[in-house]
Design an enzyme around this catalytic site. Structure first.
Site, PDB file in Angstrom:
ATOM      1  N   GLY A 103       0.822  -1.215   0.000  1.00 17.19           N
ATOM      2  CA  GLY A 103       0.000   0.000   0.000  1.00 17.19           C
ATOM      3  C   GLY A 103       0.853   1.261   0.000  1.00 17.19           C
TER       4      GLY A 103
ATOM      5  N   TYR B 290     -14.862   1.377   9.293  1.00 17.10           N
ATOM      6  CA  TYR B 290     -13.446   1.755   9.430  1.00 17.10           C
ATOM      7  C   TYR B 290     -13.189   2.325  10.833  1.00 17.10           C
ATOM      8  CZ  TYR B 290      -8.994   4.067   8.190  1.00 17.10           C
ATOM      9  OH  TYR B 290      -7.674   4.491   8.125  1.00 17.10           O
TER      10      TYR B 290
ATOM     11  N   LEU C 249       0.112  -2.357   9.242  1.00 21.10           N
ATOM     12  CA  LEU C 249      -0.505  -1.287   8.440  1.00 21.10           C
ATOM     13  C   LEU C 249      -1.678  -1.793   7.603  1.00 21.10           C
ATOM     14  CD1 LEU C 249       2.265   0.021   9.197  1.00 21.10           C
ATOM     15  CD2 LEU C 249       2.342   0.967   6.916  1.00 21.10           C
TER      16      LEU C 249
ATOM     17  N   SER D 176      -4.896  -2.521   6.053  1.00 26.62           N
ATOM     18  CA  SER D 176      -6.282  -2.034   6.152  1.00 26.62           C
ATOM     19  C   SER D 176      -6.469  -1.031   5.037  1.00 26.62           C
ATOM     20  CB  SER D 176      -6.554  -1.306   7.478  1.00 26.62           C
ATOM     21  OG  SER D 176      -7.773  -0.568   7.387  1.00 26.62           O
TER      22      SER D 176
ATOM     23  N   LYS E 108     -11.132   0.300  13.760  1.00 23.55           N
ATOM     24  CA  LYS E 108      -9.832   0.830  14.185  1.00 23.55           C
ATOM     25  C   LYS E 108      -9.831   1.033  15.705  1.00 23.55           C
ATOM     26  CE  LYS E 108      -7.155   1.458  10.550  1.00 23.55           C
ATOM     27  NZ  LYS E 108      -5.838   0.806  10.447  1.00 23.55           N
TER      28      LYS E 108
ATOM     29  N   VAL F 102      -3.992 -10.998   6.247  1.00 26.32           N
ATOM     30  CA  VAL F 102      -3.434 -10.901   7.599  1.00 26.32           C
ATOM     31  C   VAL F 102      -4.355 -11.576   8.638  1.00 26.32           C
ATOM     32  CG1 VAL F 102      -4.366  -8.658   8.323  1.00 26.32           C
ATOM     33  CG2 VAL F 102      -2.070  -9.281   8.986  1.00 26.32           C
TER      34      VAL F 102
ATOM     35  N   ASP G 257       0.689  -8.869   2.184  1.00 26.43           N
ATOM     36  CA  ASP G 257      -0.384  -8.046   1.616  1.00 26.43           C
ATOM     37  C   ASP G 257      -1.328  -8.961   0.823  1.00 26.43           C
ATOM     38  OD1 ASP G 257      -0.271  -4.682   0.970  1.00 26.43           O
ATOM     39  OD2 ASP G 257      -1.815  -5.901   0.043  1.00 26.43           O
TER      40      ASP G 257
HETATM   41  P1  NAD Z   1      -3.463   1.614   1.485  1.00 25.96           P
HETATM   42  O1  NAD Z   1      -4.855   1.217   1.154  1.00 25.96           O
HETATM   43  O2  NAD Z   1      -2.652   2.303   0.451  1.00 25.96           O
HETATM   44  O3  NAD Z   1      -2.625   0.353   1.969  1.00 25.96           O
HETATM   45  C1  NAD Z   1      -3.169  -0.653   2.782  1.00 25.96           C
HETATM   46  C2  NAD Z   1      -2.577  -1.980   2.348  1.00 25.96           C
HETATM   47  O4  NAD Z   1      -3.126  -3.041   3.160  1.00 25.96           O
HETATM   48  C3  NAD Z   1      -2.931  -2.342   0.901  1.00 25.96           C
HETATM   49  O5  NAD Z   1      -1.749  -2.729   0.219  1.00 25.96           O
HETATM   50  C4  NAD Z   1      -3.916  -3.496   1.018  1.00 25.96           C
HETATM   51  O6  NAD Z   1      -3.872  -4.357  -0.093  1.00 25.96           O
HETATM   52  C5  NAD Z   1      -3.452  -4.133   2.309  1.00 25.96           C
HETATM   53  N1  NAD Z   1      -4.484  -4.942   2.988  1.00 25.96           N
HETATM   54  C6  NAD Z   1      -5.769  -4.574   3.253  1.00 25.96           C
HETATM   55  N2  NAD Z   1      -6.408  -5.573   3.886  1.00 25.96           N
HETATM   56  C7  NAD Z   1      -5.516  -6.577   4.033  1.00 25.96           C
HETATM   57  C8  NAD Z   1      -5.591  -7.875   4.607  1.00 25.96           C
HETATM   58  N3  NAD Z   1      -6.705  -8.336   5.156  1.00 25.96           N
HETATM   59  N4  NAD Z   1      -4.479  -8.659   4.573  1.00 25.96           N
HETATM   60  C9  NAD Z   1      -3.324  -8.213   3.998  1.00 25.96           C
HETATM   61  N5  NAD Z   1      -3.209  -6.990   3.442  1.00 25.96           N
HETATM   62  C10 NAD Z   1      -4.286  -6.180   3.461  1.00 25.96           C
HETATM   63  O7  NAD Z   1      -3.532   2.506   2.820  1.00 25.96           O
HETATM   64  P2  NAD Z   1      -2.391   3.422   3.481  1.00 25.96           P
HETATM   65  O8  NAD Z   1      -2.723   4.820   3.224  1.00 25.96           O
HETATM   66  O9  NAD Z   1      -1.065   2.926   3.110  1.00 25.96           O
HETATM   67  O10 NAD Z   1      -2.667   3.143   5.017  1.00 25.96           O
HETATM   68  C11 NAD Z   1      -1.879   2.222   5.747  1.00 25.96           C
HETATM   69  C12 NAD Z   1      -2.388   2.158   7.184  1.00 25.96           C
HETATM   70  O11 NAD Z   1      -2.304   3.452   7.800  1.00 25.96           O
HETATM   71  C13 NAD Z   1      -3.845   1.714   7.293  1.00 25.96           C
HETATM   72  O12 NAD Z   1      -3.971   0.867   8.421  1.00 25.96           O
HETATM   73  C14 NAD Z   1      -4.595   3.009   7.520  1.00 25.96           C
HETATM   74  O13 NAD Z   1      -5.772   2.807   8.226  1.00 25.96           O
HETATM   75  C15 NAD Z   1      -3.577   3.823   8.302  1.00 25.96           C
HETATM   76  N6  NAD Z   1      -3.819   5.263   8.110  1.00 25.96           N
HETATM   77  C16 NAD Z   1      -3.445   5.877   6.946  1.00 25.96           C
HETATM   78  C17 NAD Z   1      -3.701   7.230   6.769  1.00 25.96           C
HETATM   79  C18 NAD Z   1      -3.289   7.953   5.517  1.00 25.96           C
HETATM   80  O14 NAD Z   1      -3.570   9.137   5.376  1.00 25.96           O
HETATM   81  N7  NAD Z   1      -2.612   7.312   4.584  1.00 25.96           N
HETATM   82  C19 NAD Z   1      -4.356   7.949   7.768  1.00 25.96           C
HETATM   83  C20 NAD Z   1      -4.749   7.287   8.917  1.00 25.96           C
HETATM   84  C21 NAD Z   1      -4.453   5.950   9.098  1.00 25.96           C
END
Ligand code: NAD
Ligand code: UDP
Length: 325
Positions: A12, A150, A78, A80, A154, A58, A33
């Protein structure tokens, strides 16, 4: 010292940035992933001798017994979906990954005596009635709406972390991440910065939802990655929740104007219905992170956006070239 680190959600946006960073530091890395919102193209050019990729959910019990999980000393959990577009299309999977998936990773951390960072979110504050938001604020989340899968999962993930810390002294820390951006966000990710920059560069309408007076606080990805690594390092942060975000707040309409100006774009700013339960304000209090980790963001929105626009422009030009040939 070389460590063996696990990143869940490695394909991600944040996971792939973190992977590059940890590999640059010389560590061994296992990334898992299920590619539900991540892309393998995010993982190109990683050193094959130090990086193992496993395509698995996961939540699967097979994760813990996988041979690659032996001697893991740090877990960045990470996995989600993070964009409303993705988590609202897969609400049950979102609930599972943040609850069952988080419990799985906590069990793995406990078994390996590993440290763990769980990436929670500013969405834990919901549509906040306290502004700005310190970690002590308990939030205002609607259980009966499209963001609940979500936000609430969380929050339950945080509860799992609390119980593992409390009952087994698992070395877990929680990052409540606020809106993060860079050109690493896929053009079709659906989040506001990737939408606006892509629209501005293509000359399409810049789509503001509502009247654009709702606010967010945007943190550049390098600042967030540095915060997550510091959180992992510091034993004083075990059992703590820390806001990771930039405390400078912008209205969405201002962000639209800023991106249009920085991209030198001819796009028109247009207004569309506000999605249900869209939080009206969001800004972190970061004093706790600054005191405990010595962390604060260094990249201004203007500088971060200029770099984001530069890189998206390159990506879009490359695509155009490819389509021509
Ligand atoms: P993203 O969607 O780009 O990446 C998430 C990754 O998790 C993806 O590659 C997806 O394929 C993988 N994934 C989802 N469900 C899965 C599962 N069951 N098993 C294995 N892999 C799985 O999101 P991101 O922006 O990179 O966010 C990463 C983390 O940070 C998340 O937990 C998100 O909630 C948290 N977060 C991100 C932000 C932001 O602004 N980017 C803000 C708050 C929280
Ligand atoms: N938003 C917008 N136009 C878009 C995408 C998002 O106006 O094309 C708004 C959205 O309604 C929200 C803010 O931008 O108020 C941030 O949205 P995003 O989906 O990036 O993150 P989140 O709502 O989870 O903070």
């Amino acid at each position: 010292m070389k460590k063996k680190v696990l990143i869940t959600g490695v394909a991600g946006f944040l996971g792939s940035h973190l992977a590059k960073d940890l590999l640059d530091d010389g560590n061994l890395l296992v990334g898992i992933d299920n590619l539900s919102s991540g892309k393998m193209t995010n993982l190109t050019n990683l050193p094959e001798d130090r990086f193992t990729f496993i395509n698995i959910d996961v939540c699967s019990p097979l994760v813990a017994t996988h041979p690659a999980m032996q001697n893991i000393s740090e877990i960045y959990h990470l996995a989600s979906p993070a964009s409303p577009k993705y988590y609202q299309a897969a609400p049950f999977e979102t609930i599972n990954v943040n609850t069952i998936g988080t419990k799985n990773m906590l069990e793995l951390a406990r078994k390996n005596n590993a440290k763990m960072v769980y990436t929670s979110t500013s969405e834990a504050y919901g549509d906040p009635e306290v502004h700005p938001q310190p970690e002590t604020y308990r939030g205002n989340v609607n259980t009966w709406g499209p963001r609940a899968c979500y936000d609430e999962s969380k929050r339950l993930g945080e509860v799992f972390c609390y119980e593992f810390y409390n009952q087994y002294q698992t070395k877990v820390k929680v990052a409540r991440i606020f809106n993060t951006y860079s050109a690493g966000l896929a053009n079709d990710d659906g989040r506001v910065i990737s939408n606006f920059v892509t629209q501005a560069l293509k000359g399409n309408d810049i789509t503001v939802y509502g009247d654009g007076t709702q606010t967010r606080s945007f943190c550049y990805v390098t600042d967030v990655i540095r915060g997550l690594k510091l959180l992992m390092e510091k034993d004083e942060a075990n059992g703590e929740i820390i806001n990771i975000g930039n405390p400078v707040e912008y209205s969405i309409l201002n962000v639209a104007h800023l991106i249009k100006a920085l991209a030198n774009s001819t796009s028109t700013i247009t207004f569309h219905p506000l999605p249900q339960d869209d939080p009206k304000v969001r800004r972190p209090v970061i004093e706790k992170g600054t005191a405990l980790l010595g962390w604060s963001p260094t990249v201004s929105l203007e500088d971060g956006l200029m770099e984001t626009i530069r890189q998206y422009r390159l990506k879009l030009n490359l695509k155009k070239l490819k389509n021509k040939t």
